[in-house]
Design a protein around this motif. Structure first.
Motif, mmCIF file in Angstrom:
data_model
loop_
_atom_site.group_PDB
_atom_site.id
_atom_site.type_symbol
_atom_site.label_atom_id
_atom_site.label_comp_id
_atom_site.label_asym_id
_atom_site.label_seq_id
_atom_site.Cartn_x
_atom_site.Cartn_y
_atom_site.Cartn_z
ATOM 1 N N UNK A 95 0.812 -1.213 0.000
ATOM 2 C CA UNK A 95 0.000 0.000 0.000
ATOM 3 C C UNK A 95 0.843 1.259 0.000
ATOM 4 N N UNK A 96 1.903 1.257 0.801
ATOM 5 C CA UNK A 96 2.783 2.421 0.881
ATOM 6 C C UNK A 96 3.509 2.643 -0.439
ATOM 7 N N UNK A 97 4.110 1.589 -0.959
ATOM 8 C CA UNK A 97 4.912 1.699 -2.182
ATOM 9 C C UNK A 97 4.062 2.163 -3.367
ATOM 10 N N UNK A 98 2.904 1.549 -3.559
ATOM 11 C CA UNK A 98 2.048 1.908 -4.691
ATOM 12 C C UNK A 98 1.508 3.325 -4.568
ATOM 13 N N UNK A 99 1.223 3.750 -3.345
ATOM 14 C CA UNK A 99 0.665 5.095 -3.149
ATOM 15 C C UNK A 99 1.664 6.192 -3.497
ATOM 16 N N UNK A 154 -2.261 5.777 3.026
ATOM 17 C CA UNK A 154 -2.426 7.114 3.615
ATOM 18 C C UNK A 154 -1.092 7.625 4.156
ATOM 19 N N UNK A 155 -0.317 6.722 4.772
ATOM 20 C CA UNK A 155 0.990 7.114 5.311
ATOM 21 C C UNK A 155 1.897 7.657 4.217
ATOM 22 N N UNK A 156 1.848 7.040 3.029
ATOM 23 C CA UNK A 156 2.680 7.502 1.915
ATOM 24 C C UNK A 156 2.229 8.874 1.430
ATOM 25 N N UNK A 157 0.934 9.111 1.401
ATOM 26 C CA UNK A 157 0.404 10.368 0.872
ATOM 27 C C UNK A 157 0.649 11.554 1.800
ATOM 28 N N UNK A 158 0.856 11.276 3.101
ATOM 29 C CA UNK A 158 1.117 12.376 4.044
ATOM 30 C C UNK A 158 2.483 12.244 4.716
ATOM 31 N N UNK A 159 3.238 11.186 4.344
ATOM 32 C CA UNK A 159 4.595 10.963 4.843
ATOM 33 C C UNK A 159 4.665 10.855 6.363
ATOM 34 N N UNK A 191 6.880 0.822 6.647
ATOM 35 C CA UNK A 191 6.196 1.949 5.996
ATOM 36 C C UNK A 191 7.215 2.945 5.457
ATOM 37 N N UNK A 192 8.171 3.335 6.303
ATOM 38 C CA UNK A 192 9.144 4.349 5.892
ATOM 39 C C UNK A 192 10.079 3.813 4.814
ATOM 40 N N UNK A 193 10.476 2.548 4.903
ATOM 41 C CA UNK A 193 11.358 1.965 3.886
ATOM 42 C C UNK A 193 10.655 1.866 2.531
ATOM 43 N N UNK A 194 9.415 1.363 2.543
ATOM 44 C CA UNK A 194 8.662 1.239 1.289
ATOM 45 C C UNK A 194 8.366 2.610 0.699
ATOM 46 N N UNK A 195 8.014 3.576 1.573
ATOM 47 C CA UNK A 195 7.724 4.927 1.102
ATOM 48 C C UNK A 195 8.958 5.599 0.531
#
Length: 268
Positions: A95-99, A154-159, A191-195
């Motif tokens: 989810x994080x990577x794709x976002x 959501x985490x990726x979109x708002x970091x 989350x942070x690694x994928x983002x």
């Protein structure tokens, strides 16, 4: 975009502040870094079209260090439910990577609007200190995967490291708050690694001309903020039991909302 001394000092101060508040309150790294990085990048002369993307990617890459440190501390205290982490992690990573690829296609202004709305929600929840009523029904694997993918996106979109979403969810699932926080901290690393990987792989022709920038990540800021937050996060954690955290959370909630609004108005 030159890396002058005043900008280096700005990144050092931002990293120190974000790390301290994350250690003290357990939240806020991305909530502080994204709007302030946006402001700094605009002041450095970056085009408004790219500024939020660079802030998101730079913030996410910086969170890797603090999330790893936080995960180790909570694991040492036996507060991480690794079974839940293992069951949610694949969907969280996907989810994080794709976002991040979705974020790359969204104009900066719309990303700023989404960020401001989400941080407004987080601020209100924090200010009111609202806690969800627990559910005694165990979560299925399908639910954990679905929730994980949503938290990651959501985490990726708002970091963010996902704590403002993961902790309430796990608490709702009747998990002890200390274990919910510890498990959420462990989830912050994937989350942070994928983002960070996703934002590194995305690119923009204008950003490619900026020295030391790969994809949507400005490395001088990442290095300076990471080093400072690495040292100040434990300091904040040590002071957590000495300072009026409940009052500080209310003040911090207002600060998050003001920073989000400032970022939004800067792009209008």
């Amino acid at each position: 975009m030159d890396m002058a001394l005043e900008w280096a000092l700005a990144f050092i101060g931002l990293g120190a502040f974000a790390g301290f508040m994350a250690g003290l309150l357990g939240v806020g790294g991305g909530g502080i870094m994204v709007p302030l990085l946006t402001t700094i990048f605009l002041a450095m002369g970056l085009a408004p079209d790219n500024v939020v993307h660079l802030a998101l990617g730079t913030s996410m890459a910086t969170i890797v260090t603090t999330s790893f440190s936080s995960m180790r501390a909570h694991h040492a205290n036996g507060a991480v439910l690794w079974d839940i982490v293992r069951r949610m992690a694949p969907a969280v990573i996907a989810g994080t990577f794709l976002a991040t690829f979705i974020a790359a296609q969204i104009p900066s202004l719309y990303l700023a609007i989404f960020f401001a709305l989400f941080m407004g929600y987080v601020s209100i929840q924090m200010f009111l200190n609202k806690k969800p009523s627990p559910s005694h029904k165990p979560a299925s694997s399908a639910e954990l995967l679905g929730v994980g993918a949503g938290i990651g996106a959501i985490s990726a979109l708002v970091s963010i490291g996902g704590g403002s979403l993961t902790v309430p969810y796990l608490s709702w699932r009747n998990i002890d708050i200390k274990k919910a926080i510890g498990t959420s901290a462990a989830m912050g690393l994937p989350i942070s690694l994928a983002g960070a990987c996703g934002y590194l792989l995305n690119h923009d022709a204008d950003l490619a001309t900026i020295p030391y920038t790969i994809g949507f990540v400005y490395w001088p800021a990442v290095l300076l903020m990471s080093v400072c937050s690495f040292f100040t996060a434990p300091l904040g954690a040590k002071l957590a039991h000495r300072l009026p955290v409940a009052t500080l959370k209310k003040v911090f909630a207002i600060l998050l909302m003001l920073l989000s609004l400032k970022m939004l108005t800067a792009l209008l």
